[in-house]
Design an enzyme around this catalytic site. Sequence first.
Site, PDB file in Angstrom:
ATOM      1  N   ARG A  44      27.627  41.882  44.128  1.00 53.54           N
ATOM      2  CA  ARG A  44      27.822  40.313  44.826  1.00 53.54           C
ATOM      3  C   ARG A  44      26.691  39.841  45.319  1.00 53.54           C
ATOM      4  NH1 ARG A  44      33.421  39.884  45.897  1.00 53.54           N
ATOM      5  NH2 ARG A  44      34.370  41.705  46.723  1.00 53.54           N
ATOM      6  N   GLU A  65      37.123  28.615  46.054  1.00 53.54           N
ATOM      7  CA  GLU A  65      37.386  29.882  45.296  1.00 53.54           C
ATOM      8  C   GLU A  65      36.140  30.164  44.443  1.00 53.54           C
ATOM      9  OE1 GLU A  65      38.539  32.698  44.767  1.00 53.54           O
ATOM     10  OE2 GLU A  65      40.581  32.939  44.425  1.00 53.54           O
ATOM     11  N   ASP A  66      36.133  31.485  44.116  1.00 47.79           N
ATOM     12  CA  ASP A  66      34.790  31.783  43.239  1.00 47.79           C
ATOM     13  C   ASP A  66      35.344  31.631  41.912  1.00 47.79           C
ATOM     14  OD1 ASP A  66      36.703  33.986  43.278  1.00 47.79           O
ATOM     15  OD2 ASP A  66      35.632  35.668  43.643  1.00 47.79           O
ATOM     16  N   ASP A  70      41.034  33.026  37.207  1.00 46.60           N
ATOM     17  CA  ASP A  70      41.507  33.907  35.918  1.00 46.60           C
ATOM     18  C   ASP A  70      42.639  33.486  35.485  1.00 46.60           C
ATOM     19  OD1 ASP A  70      40.779  35.759  34.099  1.00 46.60           O
ATOM     20  OD2 ASP A  70      40.942  37.572  35.450  1.00 46.60           O
ATOM     21  N   PHE A 113      34.267  39.481  31.614  1.00 47.25           N
ATOM     22  CA  PHE A 113      34.355  39.898  32.934  1.00 47.25           C
ATOM     23  C   PHE A 113      32.717  39.779  33.488  1.00 47.25           C
ATOM     24  CE2 PHE A 113      33.620  42.846  36.642  1.00 47.25           C
ATOM     25  CZ  PHE A 113      34.856  42.703  37.240  1.00 47.25           C
TER      26      PHE A 113
HETATM   27  P1  IMP Z   1      43.477  35.435  39.348  1.00 47.02           P
HETATM   28  O1  IMP Z   1      44.692  35.736  40.424  1.00 47.02           O
HETATM   29  O2  IMP Z   1      43.818  36.408  37.999  1.00 47.02           O
HETATM   30  O3  IMP Z   1      43.094  34.051  39.020  1.00 47.02           O
HETATM   31  O4  IMP Z   1      42.292  36.295  39.683  1.00 47.02           O
HETATM   32  C1  IMP Z   1      41.336  35.612  40.637  1.00 47.02           C
HETATM   33  C2  IMP Z   1      40.464  36.698  41.210  1.00 47.02           C
HETATM   34  O5  IMP Z   1      40.353  37.803  40.727  1.00 47.02           O
HETATM   35  C3  IMP Z   1      39.197  35.987  41.780  1.00 47.02           C
HETATM   36  O6  IMP Z   1      39.330  35.313  43.030  1.00 47.02           O
HETATM   37  C4  IMP Z   1      38.269  37.112  41.752  1.00 47.02           C
HETATM   38  O7  IMP Z   1      38.386  37.788  42.991  1.00 47.02           O
HETATM   39  C5  IMP Z   1      38.837  38.102  40.652  1.00 47.02           C
HETATM   40  N1  IMP Z   1      38.217  38.254  39.388  1.00 47.02           N
HETATM   41  C6  IMP Z   1      38.623  37.424  37.966  1.00 47.02           C
HETATM   42  N2  IMP Z   1      37.864  37.465  37.298  1.00 47.02           N
HETATM   43  C7  IMP Z   1      36.950  38.188  37.656  1.00 47.02           C
HETATM   44  C8  IMP Z   1      35.636  38.424  36.949  1.00 47.02           C
HETATM   45  O8  IMP Z   1      35.289  38.233  35.562  1.00 47.02           O
HETATM   46  N3  IMP Z   1      34.827  39.209  37.631  1.00 47.02           N
HETATM   47  C9  IMP Z   1      35.057  39.523  39.096  1.00 47.02           C
HETATM   48  N4  IMP Z   1      36.423  39.161  39.911  1.00 47.02           N
HETATM   49  C10 IMP Z   1      37.252  38.561  39.028  1.00 47.02           C
HETATM   50 MG    MG Z   2      38.291  35.928  44.635  1.00 46.11          MG
END
Ligand code: IMP
Ligand code: MG
Length: 178
Positions: free
Chosen positions: A168, A102-103, A106, A155
Amino acid sequence: METITIKDKNFAVSIPEKEILRQVARVAAEINRDYEGETPVFLAVLNGAFLFAADLLREIKLPCEIHFVKLTSYQGLHSTGTIKEVIGLATDITNRPVIIIEDIVDSGMTMAHILNTLRTHNPKSIDICTLLLKPGALKVQLDIRYCALEIPNDFIVGYGLDYDGLGRNTRDIYTLCN
Ligand code: IMP
Ligand code: MG
């Protein structure tokens, strides 16, 4: 400090390429050690993890496969909370060791959703490998075995991560300026 503008927002470099690649190599070395004798299936989550997956896999010395799944939850700066599966699992992971790439984790909602889906396929094991983790934003309990970098609850864009689809294609990671 180097800054970039994407649409209406300014971002400043927060993690330079050199540090990213150093941490990616460290995580890869951990996986090479922990998975010795196994043939893991890497599952990279598109779009954000494409550069991380490419750099990580070049450091993996094990026999392995890589496949891609695609999910979306973010719109602009905020998670929508609803996760959409756009490209599903196209390989059989039954009884196989799986490593999710995963990238960023969050809130953790996306990862929890992926884990729940994958478990229904009865893999031998599942480990999480994330480039970035925002410990301050985590809303669900997750066992994250591999994490390249922990970051504050800001962010970010770059090195695969986007702001509204843009940004990206940078080598460094940038943080939103206030
Ligand atoms: P989560 O479900 O809240 O954990 O969000 C995960 C997804 O939200 C990641 O796979 C990212 O694609 C996107 N995301 C979360 N934080 C950021 C950020 O700071 N910048 C860009 N994309 C984010
Ligand atoms: Mg992602």
